[in-house]
Each structure stands twice: as C-alpha cells, then as structure tokens.
Design an enzyme around this catalytic site. Sequence first.
Site, PDB file in Angstrom:
ATOM      1  N   ARG B 307       0.832  -1.209   0.000  1.00 30.98           N
ATOM      2  CA  ARG B 307       0.000   0.000   0.000  1.00 30.98           C
ATOM      3  C   ARG B 307       0.866   1.259   0.000  1.00 30.98           C
ATOM      4  NH1 ARG B 307      -5.195  -1.994   3.785  1.00 30.98           N
ATOM      5  NH2 ARG B 307      -6.065  -3.217   2.057  1.00 30.98           N
ATOM      6  N   HIS B 452      -5.937  -0.801  -6.994  1.00 29.23           N
ATOM      7  CA  HIS B 452      -5.315  -2.022  -6.470  1.00 29.23           C
ATOM      8  C   HIS B 452      -4.792  -1.851  -5.043  1.00 29.23           C
ATOM      9  CE1 HIS B 452      -0.991  -1.226  -8.282  1.00 29.23           C
ATOM     10  NE2 HIS B 452      -1.492  -0.143  -7.770  1.00 29.23           N
ATOM     11  N   GLU B 453      -4.564  -2.979  -4.408  1.00 32.15           N
ATOM     12  CA  GLU B 453      -4.151  -3.025  -2.984  1.00 32.15           C
ATOM     13  C   GLU B 453      -5.184  -2.366  -2.077  1.00 32.15           C
ATOM     14  OE1 GLU B 453      -1.932  -5.008  -2.712  1.00 32.15           O
ATOM     15  OE2 GLU B 453      -0.870  -4.875  -4.613  1.00 32.15           O
ATOM     16  N   GLY B 454      -6.447  -2.533  -2.415  1.00 39.44           N
ATOM     17  CA  GLY B 454      -7.512  -1.953  -1.588  1.00 39.44           C
ATOM     18  C   GLY B 454      -7.946  -0.616  -2.146  1.00 39.44           C
ATOM     19  N   GLN B 459      -9.747   1.739   1.935  1.00 39.75           N
ATOM     20  CA  GLN B 459      -8.806   2.532   2.751  1.00 39.75           C
ATOM     21  C   GLN B 459      -9.562   3.426   3.724  1.00 39.75           C
ATOM     22  OE1 GLN B 459      -5.633   1.740   2.456  1.00 39.75           O
ATOM     23  NE2 GLN B 459      -6.098   0.454   0.673  1.00 39.75           N
TER      24      GLN B 459
END
Lengths: 604, 604
Positions: B307, B452-454, B459
Amino acid sequence: MSYLDERDLAFLLYDWLDAERLTRHPRFAEHSRETFDAVLDVSAKLAASRFATHYKKADQNEPVLDGETVRVIPEIKQALTAAAEMGLFASDFASEVGGLQLPKLVQTASMAHFMAANIATAAYVMLTTANARLLCAFGTPAQIETFALPQIEGRWLGTMCLSEPQAGSSLADITTRAVPDGADALGPRYRLSGSKMWISGGDQNISENIVHLVLAKIPDASGALLPGVGGISLFAVPKILPDGTRNDIAVAGLNHKMGYRGTTNCLLNFGEGTRHRPAGAAGAIGYRIGEAGSGLALMFQMMNEARISVGLGAAALAVRGYRQSLGYARERPQGRPLIGESKDPAAKQRPIIEHADVRRMLLAQKSYAEGALALILYCAELIDQETTATTPQEQARATALLGLLTPVAKSWPSEFGLAANDLAIQIHGGYGYTRDFDVEQIYRDNRLNPIHEGTHGIQAIDLLGRKILRDREQALELLEAKIEQTAAKAENDARLADLAVRLREGWAEARATIAVLASLDDPAQALINASVFLSGFGHVVVAWLWLDQACAVTAKLDEQDSFARGKLRACRCFFEAELPKAQQQFAFVASLNTTAGLMPLDEF
Amino acid sequence: MSYLDERDLAFLLYDWLDAERLTRHPRFAEHSRETFDAVLDVSAKLAASRFATHYKKADQNEPVLDGETVRVIPEIKQALTAAAEMGLFASDFASEVGGLQLPKLVQTASMAHFMAANIATAAYVMLTTANARLLCAFGTPAQIETFALPQIEGRWLGTMCLSEPQAGSSLADITTRAVPDGADALGPRYRLSGSKMWISGGDQNISENIVHLVLAKIPDASGALLPGVGGISLFAVPKILPDGTRNDIAVAGLNHKMGYRGTTNCLLNFGEGTRHRPAGAAGAIGYRIGEAGSGLALMFQMMNEARISVGLGAAALAVRGYRQSLGYARERPQGRPLIGESKDPAAKQRPIIEHADVRRMLLAQKSYAEGALALILYCAELIDQETTATTPQEQARATALLGLLTPVAKSWPSEFGLAANDLAIQIHGGYGYTRDFDVEQIYRDNRLNPIHEGTHGIQAIDLLGRKILRDREQALELLEAKIEQTAAKAENDARLADLAVRLREGWAEARATIAVLASLDDPAQALINASVFLSGFGHVVVAWLWLDQACAVTAKLDEQDSFARGKLRACRCFFEAELPKAQQQFAFVASLNTTAGLMPLDEF
C-alpha cells in the site's frame, strides 16, 4: 439497450422544457410530440444497432494513413450512411435546404443518443452539420447549394480548420495565406497555403468529398499578413473541386490519440503543390465566405455550436458511464454492507450497490450526468427561443443568455462528466481498469472534451473576461432573473424551500465575487483565477437547473414514482455535497490570490 | 534526464528527514551520506538508461499469453537483470540474507526513481521484495533459504495471490482450498486448488522461477471451508518446485489493462491437474507459512508494504508529470500573457508558463506531487524508526503512527497524483492527448493506483473504522502531538505563523468531526461518508507535512535560493487553495449526511 435514460430524456424535454410548446410556432408546426418521439426512438435504435456496435473496434483499429488517404474501419461509413438515411444530418435545418425543421432541442436529444453510443463516429455528424449551418448563414446561394446541401444530405462531410502547429489557442497567430485568384460562380476565389493541425475528419475514406472551412489571412499589397485576428478570413476549401479534380490538400500526418480514435485527426498541408496542382498550379483553391477580415467572427457561429456539442458529448458519456456502472453495481456481489444487513461472513455476498460508498459514487454521477444533460438541453432550447422569438428584444435576450452559458456548457460537462466517468471506473474496481468493460474507454474518449474547441482556461477567460466583465454584467442580470424565478417557485414548496435559500446564497456569493473583480483597476488582474471562478460559477448554474428540474418534478410527477424521488434526491445531493465547493472557490477568487498565478518562473 | 527532482529528493532526505542520523544506528553503521548518494545516483542513472527507455514500447506491446507462458518484451528482463546487479532487490534487507542493509528511507527514494521512469517494470521489484520480506519475517530458515534468497538476489520474482474472481475486496469469501499433503524439509505441505484473479507478475518469461504467496483455506474434517477471514492460511507456492518439476499452476487468462501494461496481470488456476501433475497428482504444491488460520494477518505485512508502495508509485508519477509539463510550459510559445507583457498581436508569442492559469496548474501539481512524495518518505522513515527504536514503547509509537498513516499514504497520492497528471495533460493541450507525449500514458498508468491493494473505499473504512474509531483514537493522539510540534515551530517564524494557525484549525475540524462520529450508537453509521472523511483527513496530513517541510526550509536554506522560495510557495498554495476543501468535507461528514449513502435502490 439505450445508452441514455429515455425516461429522463422525456422528462427533460416535455415535463421540464415543454418541448411541445414549440410546435405552436410556424417553424415547427409540421411537428408534434409524436414526430419528436419517433425521431428519438429511431435515434436510440440506430445508435444501438449501428453506432455502439463498433465502439470498441474503432478504438482498437485506429485510422491509418495509407499513402494519400486516411482509412477507417468500414463500420463508420455504414453507420453514417444509415444516419444520413434517417435524416440525422438534416434534422434541424430549414426545409428550403432539405432539412426536417426539427427544433434544436429535439435534434440535441437525438444527437445525445449517438454520442453516448459512439462519440467518435457521431463527431462526423456534429462537425458536418455545424459546417453546413455556417455556410447556410453566411454563404451565397451558390455556395450553399454547392457546399452545404451535400452535407445536409450526409453525402459529404465537413471540417473546421482553425489551429496550426504554432497557433492552437492563439488564432491571432495563424499564418495560412490566401492569395486572390479571380472569381467564379462560387464567389471570390483564392489559393491557400499553410498547415492546419488537429483537423478532426481532416481526411477519411467515408464520404465522396470533404468541405474544409478554413481560417486564413489574405496578404496585403506587400505580401505581409496583418497581425491579430482582424486579418482573418474564412474559406470553403473542398477536397474535390467542383470540376472533379483533387484540390491541393495533403495529409501530412495523423495524430494518435488517447481515445476518440474513430474520429480521424490530421495535420493537413494546404498548397504544397507536390501531389495535386489544380488547374496546373500550386495552392489549394478556396472560396471566401462572407467579407474579408470577418473570418473569426463568422467562425464563432460554428465554434459556439461546437462548444455546446462538446458539452453534449461529455454529458452523454457521463450518462452512459453512470448507467453502465449502475448496472454493474446492481449485479456484482462483493462483501456485505455495514448497515442494514448482517455482517455474518457465512451469509451470501450482496450486490455492491448496497455499500454506502458505492451509492455515493452512483448518486454523484447521476447528479453530474443529468445536471450536465439538463444544462445542454437548456442551451438548445435557448437556440429555439432565438428562432421562435416574436420580438427583437426577446431574441436578443435569448442570444445574450446563450452567450453567457456557452462557456459553462462547454466546460462544466467536460470537467464533471469526466469526474463521473472516473467514478464509473472506480465502481467497477479492477474490471473497470480493463478493456473488457467500456468505462476506461469512455473515460479516454471523454478526456478530449476539456481540451478541444477551447480549453478550460480559454472558456474561463471568455466567461469572466468577455461575457461578464466586458459586457458589464448585462447577461448576468438575465441569468439572475431566471435564477430568482426558480427560487421563487421552489420556496413555496416545502420539499424544496431550503434549497431555494441555498441557491440564492450561492448566487449572492457569485455576484459578490464578480463585484470584487469588477472593481479592480487592472482587468487582467481579475482573470488570474478565472478557471477557479468558472468551476464555481458552473456549479451555481447547475444547482439552479437542478432546482428547476425539481420544481417540474414536484409540479408534474407523482410523489410515489421512484423516478421522481430519484430526481429530487439527486437535486438535494448536488446542493449538499457539491454546491459548498463553489462557496470555497468564490472565496478563493474574491481573495485575489496570486500565489500560483503570479509565481516567479524561477521558483518552479 | 532524471524523472524526479534530485534537489527535492536530497532536501527531503537530508534537510527535512535527517537521513544521516540513521547512520548512527548499528543497523546502518556501514553507511554514510556518501553511500546513500551513490545508491540514489546509480538508481537515477539506471532508471533513465534501462527503465525509461522501454516505457512506451511496453505500453504498445502488451504481454501475450503464448499457450502456456506469458511473454513480455525483452527489455523488461534486461532492466530487471541490471537492477538485480546493482542490488536493488537486496537494498534494505539484512546482510544475513544477502541484503545491503540500507534504511527504508533510502530504499524508498531509490525505488521512486525507477517508478517514475517505468512503473510497470518497477512493479516486479516492488512485489518481489515485499514477498521476500514477508518470508523473512514469518518463514522457517529453510523456507527463507529456498524461497526468499533467490528473490533478494533478483533471480526469482514474486507475487501476492489474494483476490479471486468472486472475491476481490472481500477476502473472507475466497474459496481456494489447501488440503494437507504431508511435510518435508520446507514445512507442512499442501495441495492447493482454486482460481486467483488480478495476479500481477502471475506469469512471465523474465525470471527462472516465480514464488506465489497464496491465501487459501484449509478445509475442516467434513471438507467445508470456515467462513470469514479466520479460516485463511498463507502458502508459498513456487511455479517450479524444488525438484525442478512444474507445479500445477496454469495461466487461465490475461487482463488487458488501460495502462500499467508492462506488468503482466493474470488469472491463475491452481490445481487444475490438466497440464502439470507434480508427483503424479493434481493440486498445486504449497508450503504453509506460519500458523494455520493466521494467513490474513501475515499477509497484511506484505499488503501494508504494498500500500505504501502504491502511494510511492502514484507520487513518483505525479512528480514526473509535473516535471514534463513544466518543461513543456517553459518551451511552448502560445499567445501572450494578459498580465505583465504587451498584448500587441505583432509581438512574439510567449511560453505558456507566462499565463496565470498555466502557473496555477503547475503549482497545484507541485503541491500535490511533492506533498505526496513527502508523505511516503515520512512513512518510510517511520519504518526505519521501528527498526532503530531503543525501547518497545518507542517502537510501538512508530508502528501505531505508521498504521494510521498507511491508508492515507495509499490513497492520497493515488487521488491527487492522478489529479496532478490530469493537469499535466491539460497543460500540454491537444499534444497531451496524443501518444507522442508521455502524459496520457502517465495518467493511464497511475489510474490503477486508486484501485489495487484496496480501493479508496476500503482505505477509508480502514482509516476511520479501524485505525481511528476502533482503536479509540490512540494513534490519533500521536499524530496530534506531531502536528502540534510542527505548528509550534511554525508559529515562531513570521513567514509561516499564519499557516500554523490554519493547520491547527484544520486539525481541530478533523477532531471535531471524529468526535461527532465517535458519539454515534451505530458504528456503521459513522462510516457512511468514510471516503469523504479520508480525502479531508489526507489534506490535513499533507498540509501538516508541507508546513513541516517549510520549517526545514526556513531553518536550513538560504532565503534567496529559488528552490527554497518555490517550496515555501507550494506550501502556501496548498494551505490557501487546498486546505479549505477539507473544511467543507469535514462539515459534510459531521452533518451525518445520508442522502447518497442510504439512497433507496429503486431511486437510482
């Protein structure tokens, strides 16, 4: 499927803008709601069956320059031929030139279907009809007959040739020359030479002929070009001359774009004299339209039409992205909402529309997309008011209000339609980032809109510098009266009264900001943050049109109708989540902030 | 050319974050400013000579699935081989595992060069080092030796396999199964079966082997999978098994993306048993890392690192876009500025940087880009604080603050780096919309980062729901102390005192909003507008870091230095033009608005 919400379109046309009223005017007396609906119905069907079908193919197969000619995929020609057959090119022209005499409002709604389905293919129609309209307004009967009529039939396509490699936003600096070459039945003839950049539809293998409307300068006796815009004249320069020979126009290159790829975009060299030498000499043959030196003024008719069309395209893409992400959100299961449902991990996953954040992104899109479409249709209706006005004063009011709103109509949908498309990608998650779905292409296509036909910065200076400050706020008074009319309607409705208060506050902030700017000694200083002003002003305009729509909802629709409730909610959302942004922007502009605008160049 | 501003990087590292202080700690005692600078210098050069050189080629030549294997252009392998030779994969690992033991801060600055030059190629490094770091933290010595070391050498590359087609953001719903299959020197062995979606680097023809870190569920005695995240375990699943045979992993498809195309992105099927049957049976062989059921907790180490790396990539692309549009604006003549220069149309056209609106777009980019980079480097320095802490309390404080800032570090650069890239396109006008310039690709590459990555929404819930409300604002107190420290420094400096006041106001608004949300009975209700809160909170955090940078400028740099003045101006611009947006967002969140978040579904 339709890429627009036909229920919303009908609401905007009939419940809100009262399109049927137009049929009482002689110009539109042949029409009725039935003929309007028939046009819209055919438009939706043709957009789906012929335009949407090559949306991705045109993106994946860019135009290629094949030696001499630019080639596009055959589906584009097929779509435009079908559109010509339904009369799309002719729809709002007068019957004397072969037109169907539809109101601009209906033509605009019809075009919205095509733009939503495939904006790059629809762009050929937009450019061609705007070209023909300019010719009809300022050409001689012979020029109209020769150059406009084939475009109104859709047999020929048209372009606008303004920019040059060294002169994009600064038309004063164009250097294309037009040297007198006698006269014939088509008027004063010239030989043109120079390069024109960013020419959409500049060449293609779709139509029999292409009519270029070209800005160029006629040299004085010494051969010099007059600096500034005063020296600019307008010329009709066909690819194929009336005698059937090729004109001296060469495609010097194609631009490879981020999106909007189905519309060819060319660098054209006029008057190279290498491949084509009409009548044995170098120089592209063109016929002057209107008076020498009046070129930019005449071209502004086409530019203003194109600017509203840019806004229409941006609005149509915003609606399409909203609808596609709404469909996705209703169907895609992922996780469990934090509110209302069990978080039990053994429970089935729920459609993502149940997540609050997804609803936020959907309603924001709806408020942008339907707000933008309303703005453009409102402008279209002003054009009809110009046509149907019974007094010169009435006509002048419509013209003034339209002039004030044109930079907003160009820029606001471009900015917030794109913001809507960004949310449409986000709702799709990783899928939205792939080319298997449409939304990334919709974004890429739409990204052109804040650039072409005058960037945001240009629109901002037009709005604040020209339409507000230079014109001493006259058009602003007209707009204020309209806004006050809406607020007065809304304040008598319990469901809308609080929004009437907020609209008046928003307008008062805009006026107060303008008053600060108008009081400055140096008018240029007032324009330092013109772009920020434009965004804020656009928000107030769209808030006004949302509230005006809401008044039509409460007056005419059933309160239990979910469509009606959705409109009211989108209106409220715009006032609560968006309008406060304008307040912040006006405060910034009124503070006469120069931190960025006058930053010394060595500090970057 | 360097795609970053090396002067700014040096300022951030040495003048602001005092990177040299780290060399006093035993872990970094072998290093000095000289070795740091040498690493950064080599990074800048290699990024330019090996990474930037195939930036467009990789975009134009997507990975292809050639039957069995995914093939990429050869320049990617050449670049990664060169990066491995300079030790890029090893840079912040401990020397026991072959690392160079550089501080995270220096490694992050080094990676920024590669990400700015070619984010898609750099992504292989980012994934591989994060993979190896997880293995080093939680693997057995044999697992580290076998799976991590070849990655630290850069011979093998690594992936993270979390998402599945039916479970993207909702990892609780994964259905990949891991059935016990005995044990060997590498630990408990399992056979995995299931599909993993969005696997970056999931297959390629770059490295000898690929180490997949896979989340899967171990079925209970009845064969059922435990619902929720509690049942998730973590496995190392190599493409090539230690005995040299192929594991049972098949590439089921490639995703064709809007950008970021050099990074292959695959749908992987584990355990199909059709092409590869290790030891004669279906099922991909994997080794469990850590305890059964702890998979998600362990994977969070890799996710948190990823992240911050996403934020770094977004920041690096923002800086690149800023610099490229700055270069363009200095060179492109167009029109004449309204202020300061003559509007005489016969005068030469001036570079567009002289237009106030272009300066506005440039300074906004600078404030976003350098603000984002500062945020990421600050987080990297917190990771070094975790390493160098002398007491458990000190370490816990660094960990808590890093945890609070991680969702901001992921999301703020993604949102505003993209906004910066949009302005970079706009400054280029029509040219920016073409693929002849880099900025449209920079935008397309960067558009992945909010996904991507949440996603942003994920978040936002992490920040507000978990890091603030669930943890009872403990980390928030740490942040408040830091912010107050900065405000206290700034209020004693006449050039910054007014900004200290504004920072305290912004923070007070954030705290007041949190207090409203914390007082709600239903915690889910507090999260309805979490995304709006995230944006506002991010703005306050970045404002704080801008003011802290400004304090370093006034304390350490010469006031006449144009770099110093540029930093102070960007700081001021952020406070004047940006921070007020947070105020409006906090007011919206504190009003507990549910117009969008709880919109009835039939109203859409």
